[in-house]
Scaffold this motif. Structure first.
Motif, PDB file in Angstrom:
ATOM      1  N   SER A  35       4.514  58.540  30.817  1.00 42.85           N
ATOM      2  CA  SER A  35       5.161  59.434  29.843  1.00 42.85           C
ATOM      3  C   SER A  35       5.650  60.690  30.563  1.00 42.85           C
ATOM      4  CB  SER A  35       4.171  59.811  28.735  1.00 42.85           C
ATOM      5  OG  SER A  35       3.703  58.659  28.066  1.00 42.85           O
ATOM      6  N   PRO A  36       6.899  61.111  30.348  1.00 42.93           N
ATOM      7  CA  PRO A  36       7.431  62.306  31.018  1.00 42.93           C
ATOM      8  C   PRO A  36       6.627  63.550  30.665  1.00 42.93           C
ATOM      9  CG  PRO A  36       9.187  61.028  29.981  1.00 42.93           C
ATOM     10  CD  PRO A  36       7.884  60.453  29.476  1.00 42.93           C
ATOM     11  N   GLY A  37       6.461  64.418  31.636  1.00 41.52           N
ATOM     12  CA  GLY A  37       5.709  65.645  31.426  1.00 41.52           C
ATOM     13  C   GLY A  37       5.778  66.512  32.667  1.00 41.52           C
ATOM     14  N   PRO A  38       4.995  67.582  32.725  1.00 43.32           N
ATOM     15  CA  PRO A  38       5.047  68.479  33.884  1.00 43.32           C
ATOM     16  C   PRO A  38       4.694  67.787  35.198  1.00 43.32           C
ATOM     17  CG  PRO A  38       3.154  68.979  32.471  1.00 43.32           C
ATOM     18  CD  PRO A  38       4.046  68.050  31.712  1.00 43.32           C
ATOM     19  N   SER A  39       3.803  66.806  35.158  1.00 44.65           N
ATOM     20  CA  SER A  39       3.438  66.093  36.381  1.00 44.65           C
ATOM     21  C   SER A  39       4.649  65.376  36.970  1.00 44.65           C
ATOM     22  CB  SER A  39       2.320  65.088  36.087  1.00 44.65           C
ATOM     23  OG  SER A  39       1.163  65.747  35.621  1.00 44.65           O
ATOM     24  N   PHE A  40       5.429  64.729  36.112  1.00 44.35           N
ATOM     25  CA  PHE A  40       6.630  64.034  36.578  1.00 44.35           C
ATOM     26  C   PHE A  40       7.623  65.018  37.184  1.00 44.35           C
ATOM     27  CE2 PHE A  40      10.883  62.354  36.057  1.00 44.35           C
ATOM     28  CZ  PHE A  40      10.763  61.055  36.514  1.00 44.35           C
ATOM     29  N   VAL A  41       7.815  66.159  36.530  1.00 43.04           N
ATOM     30  CA  VAL A  41       8.756  67.162  37.024  1.00 43.04           C
ATOM     31  C   VAL A  41       8.336  67.656  38.394  1.00 43.04           C
ATOM     32  CG1 VAL A  41       9.741  69.459  36.623  1.00 43.04           C
ATOM     33  CG2 VAL A  41       9.419  67.886  34.700  1.00 43.04           C
ATOM     34  N   VAL A  42       7.049  67.951  38.552  1.00 44.01           N
ATOM     35  CA  VAL A  42       6.551  68.502  39.816  1.00 44.01           C
ATOM     36  C   VAL A  42       6.676  67.487  40.952  1.00 44.01           C
ATOM     37  CG1 VAL A  42       4.456  69.215  41.026  1.00 44.01           C
ATOM     38  CG2 VAL A  42       5.025  70.231  38.825  1.00 44.01           C
ATOM     39  N   VAL A  43       6.223  66.259  40.728  1.00 40.27           N
ATOM     40  CA  VAL A  43       6.256  65.256  41.796  1.00 40.27           C
ATOM     41  C   VAL A  43       7.690  64.918  42.184  1.00 40.27           C
ATOM     42  CG1 VAL A  43       5.673  62.883  42.424  1.00 40.27           C
ATOM     43  CG2 VAL A  43       4.024  64.276  41.187  1.00 40.27           C
ATOM     44  N   SER A  44       8.556  64.709  41.211  1.00 39.42           N
ATOM     45  CA  SER A  44       9.942  64.352  41.525  1.00 39.42           C
ATOM     46  C   SER A  44      10.642  65.480  42.268  1.00 39.42           C
ATOM     47  CB  SER A  44      10.709  64.002  40.249  1.00 39.42           C
ATOM     48  OG  SER A  44      10.731  65.087  39.336  1.00 39.42           O
ATOM     49  N   ARG A  45      10.392  66.716  41.869  1.00 38.14           N
ATOM     50  CA  ARG A  45      11.046  67.835  42.535  1.00 38.14           C
ATOM     51  C   ARG A  45      10.524  68.013  43.954  1.00 38.14           C
ATOM     52  NH1 ARG A  45      10.844  73.152  43.680  1.00 38.14           N
ATOM     53  NH2 ARG A  45      12.834  74.272  43.584  1.00 38.14           N
ATOM     54  N   ILE A  46       9.222  67.877  44.144  1.00 38.91           N
ATOM     55  CA  ILE A  46       8.663  67.983  45.497  1.00 38.91           C
ATOM     56  C   ILE A  46       9.239  66.898  46.396  1.00 38.91           C
ATOM     57  CG2 ILE A  46       6.542  67.599  46.842  1.00 38.91           C
ATOM     58  CD1 ILE A  46       5.022  69.146  44.710  1.00 38.91           C
ATOM     59  N   ALA A  47       9.311  65.674  45.884  1.00 37.79           N
ATOM     60  CA  ALA A  47       9.814  64.565  46.689  1.00 37.79           C
ATOM     61  C   ALA A  47      11.281  64.738  47.050  1.00 37.79           C
ATOM     62  CB  ALA A  47       9.618  63.249  45.936  1.00 37.79           C
ATOM     63  N   ILE A  48      12.059  65.249  46.114  1.00 37.55           N
ATOM     64  CA  ILE A  48      13.500  65.329  46.331  1.00 37.55           C
ATOM     65  C   ILE A  48      13.893  66.554  47.152  1.00 37.55           C
ATOM     66  CG2 ILE A  48      14.247  66.706  44.340  1.00 37.55           C
ATOM     67  CD1 ILE A  48      16.354  64.573  43.794  1.00 37.55           C
ATOM     68  N   SER A  49      13.083  67.616  47.107  1.00 39.16           N
ATOM     69  CA  SER A  49      13.461  68.854  47.773  1.00 39.16           C
ATOM     70  C   SER A  49      12.717  69.083  49.085  1.00 39.16           C
ATOM     71  CB  SER A  49      13.217  70.057  46.847  1.00 39.16           C
ATOM     72  OG  SER A  49      11.837  70.185  46.554  1.00 39.16           O
ATOM     73  N   ARG A  50      11.628  68.369  49.334  1.00 41.53           N
ATOM     74  CA  ARG A  50      10.870  68.569  50.570  1.00 41.53           C
ATOM     75  C   ARG A  50      10.972  67.321  51.437  1.00 41.53           C
ATOM     76  NH1 ARG A  50       5.440  71.642  48.148  1.00 41.53           N
ATOM     77  NH2 ARG A  50       6.587  73.268  47.026  1.00 41.53           N
ATOM     78  N   SER A  51      10.063  66.397  51.265  1.00 43.28           N
ATOM     79  CA  SER A  51      10.090  65.180  52.070  1.00 43.28           C
ATOM     80  C   SER A  51       9.342  64.076  51.349  1.00 43.28           C
ATOM     81  CB  SER A  51       9.443  65.425  53.441  1.00 43.28           C
ATOM     82  OG  SER A  51       8.037  65.576  53.304  1.00 43.28           O
ATOM     83  N   ARG A  52       9.496  62.862  51.839  1.00 43.10           N
ATOM     84  CA  ARG A  52       8.792  61.737  51.244  1.00 43.10           C
ATOM     85  C   ARG A  52       7.280  61.907  51.384  1.00 43.10           C
ATOM     86  NH1 ARG A  52      11.255  55.942  52.051  1.00 43.10           N
ATOM     87  NH2 ARG A  52      12.568  56.911  50.464  1.00 43.10           N
ATOM     88  N   LEU A  53       6.843  62.426  52.536  1.00 40.26           N
ATOM     89  CA  LEU A  53       5.412  62.636  52.747  1.00 40.26           C
ATOM     90  C   LEU A  53       4.861  63.660  51.764  1.00 40.26           C
ATOM     91  CD1 LEU A  53       2.873  62.023  54.388  1.00 40.26           C
ATOM     92  CD2 LEU A  53       3.556  63.824  55.985  1.00 40.26           C
ATOM     93  N   ASP A  54       5.639  64.718  51.507  1.00 38.27           N
ATOM     94  CA  ASP A  54       5.222  65.714  50.519  1.00 38.27           C
ATOM     95  C   ASP A  54       5.113  65.084  49.135  1.00 38.27           C
ATOM     96  OD1 ASP A  54       5.054  68.655  51.512  1.00 38.27           O
ATOM     97  OD2 ASP A  54       6.802  67.866  52.544  1.00 38.27           O
ATOM     98  N   GLY A  55       6.077  64.231  48.809  1.00 40.90           N
ATOM     99  CA  GLY A  55       6.026  63.563  47.513  1.00 40.90           C
ATOM    100  C   GLY A  55       4.802  62.682  47.366  1.00 40.90           C
ATOM    101  N   LEU A  56       4.451  61.963  48.421  1.00 38.02           N
ATOM    102  CA  LEU A  56       3.261  61.109  48.378  1.00 38.02           C
ATOM    103  C   LEU A  56       1.995  61.953  48.325  1.00 38.02           C
ATOM    104  CD1 LEU A  56       4.306  58.333  50.927  1.00 38.02           C
ATOM    105  CD2 LEU A  56       4.186  58.150  48.441  1.00 38.02           C
ATOM    106  N   ALA A  57       2.002  63.097  49.024  1.00 43.83           N
ATOM    107  CA  ALA A  57       0.855  64.004  48.950  1.00 43.83           C
ATOM    108  C   ALA A  57       0.678  64.521  47.526  1.00 43.83           C
ATOM    109  CB  ALA A  57       1.041  65.171  49.928  1.00 43.83           C
ATOM    110  N   ALA A  58       1.802  64.821  46.861  1.00 36.55           N
ATOM    111  CA  ALA A  58       1.741  65.267  45.469  1.00 36.55           C
ATOM    112  C   ALA A  58       1.208  64.157  44.576  1.00 36.55           C
ATOM    113  CB  ALA A  58       3.126  65.708  45.003  1.00 36.55           C
ATOM    114  N   ALA A  59       1.618  62.923  44.850  1.00 36.71           N
ATOM    115  CA  ALA A  59       1.118  61.789  44.066  1.00 36.71           C
ATOM    116  C   ALA A  59      -0.390  61.657  44.198  1.00 36.71           C
ATOM    117  CB  ALA A  59       1.799  60.497  44.530  1.00 36.71           C
ATOM    118  N   PHE A  60      -0.894  61.856  45.402  1.00 34.88           N
ATOM    119  CA  PHE A  60      -2.337  61.800  45.610  1.00 34.88           C
ATOM    120  C   PHE A  60      -3.040  62.976  44.926  1.00 34.88           C
ATOM    121  CE2 PHE A  60      -1.319  58.474  48.359  1.00 34.88           C
ATOM    122  CZ  PHE A  60      -2.478  57.858  48.810  1.00 34.88           C
ATOM    123  N   GLY A  61      -2.344  64.116  44.847  1.00 31.48           N
ATOM    124  CA  GLY A  61      -2.910  65.248  44.112  1.00 31.48           C
ATOM    125  C   GLY A  61      -3.056  64.933  42.638  1.00 31.48           C
ATOM    126  N   MET A  62      -2.061  64.226  42.076  1.00 30.88           N
ATOM    127  CA  MET A  62      -2.154  63.801  40.680  1.00 30.88           C
ATOM    128  C   MET A  62      -3.316  62.830  40.488  1.00 30.88           C
ATOM    129  SD  MET A  62       0.084  65.399  38.972  1.00 30.88           S
ATOM    130  CE  MET A  62       1.542  66.397  39.327  1.00 30.88           C
TER     131      MET A  62
END
Length: 210
Positions: free
Chosen positions: A20-47
């Motif tokens: 379900s869309p929410g703040p978690s989706f916004v944060v992970v997608s933005r981190i992945a798209i604006s930083r790097s794939r590794l950052d996006g995966l790190a954010a996923a593990f944070g979730m």
């Protein structure tokens, strides 16, 4: 129902909730798209880590404490909403700043920062623990078998981290990142508006409980 059946039922419900869309989706997608794939995966593990924390607290019975002390629940909701507003303000301020997209890994600090940002975002909404507690109360037996006590946190991490890893991989691909680079200002402001709206909604819903 067997332990396996209970586990599958809970995980199926959590998969729907995670998607379900929410703040978690916004944060992970933005981190992945604006930083790097590794950052996006790190954010996923944070979730995933945040989900495990909430699942553990739900199993430990923190929801009973929150229902007994209403002010604590209100405080957590207001604090969580304030954190989302803080993220929204930072995104808005950086909307006009150009960035250089790169998949290079600059040590461990950037992925760790992404992990912590995602973890705090996940923990910013105390309603999540109510969702976990409701599922557990509805589907778990009065005496929870040891195998379920061990399997549930692992399953929660797999669902949360797994789904947001898919999000991170999708949004860190070349085409989405190119679109982001061309429309960064608009995308960041839209993300900021969404995060700010969710933060205000969380604060107002907390204050309306009183």
């Amino acid at each position: 129902m067997s332990s396996a059946g209970i586990f599958i039922s809970i995980m199926a419900a959590l998969v729907v909730g995670a998607m379900s869309p929410g703040p978690s989706f916004v944060v992970v997608s933005r981190i992945a798209i604006s930083r790097s794939r590794l950052d996006g995966l790190a954010a996923a593990f944070g979730m995933g880590a945040g989900g495990v924390v909430f699942a553990g607290l739900a199993l430990a019975g923190l929801t009973a404490l929150l229902s007994q002390f209403e002010w604590l629940y209100v405080l957590l909701k207001v604090a969580g909403g304030a954190y989302l507003l803080y993220i929204a303000v930072n995104i808005w301020r950086g909307a006009a700043k150009p960035i250089e997209l790169s998949d290079a890994v600059n040590g461990y600090r950037a992925p760790m920062r992404s992990f912590i940002t995602a973890l705090l975002t996940q923990l910013s909404n105390p309603k999540t623990i109510i969702v976990y507690a409701s599922l557990f109360a509805a589907l778990l037996p009065r005496t929870v078998p040891l195998d379920l006590l061990v399997a549930l946190p692992v399953g929660v991490f797999a669902v949360e981290a797994g789904w947001y890893s898919i999000v991170a991989l999708a949004f860190s691909a070349r085409h989405p990142r190119r679109l982001y680079l061309h429309a960064k200002g608009w995308i960041d402001r839209a993300a900021s508006a969404v995060m700010g709206g969710l933060g205000l909604r969380l604060i107002l819903s907390g204050l309306s409980v009183r």
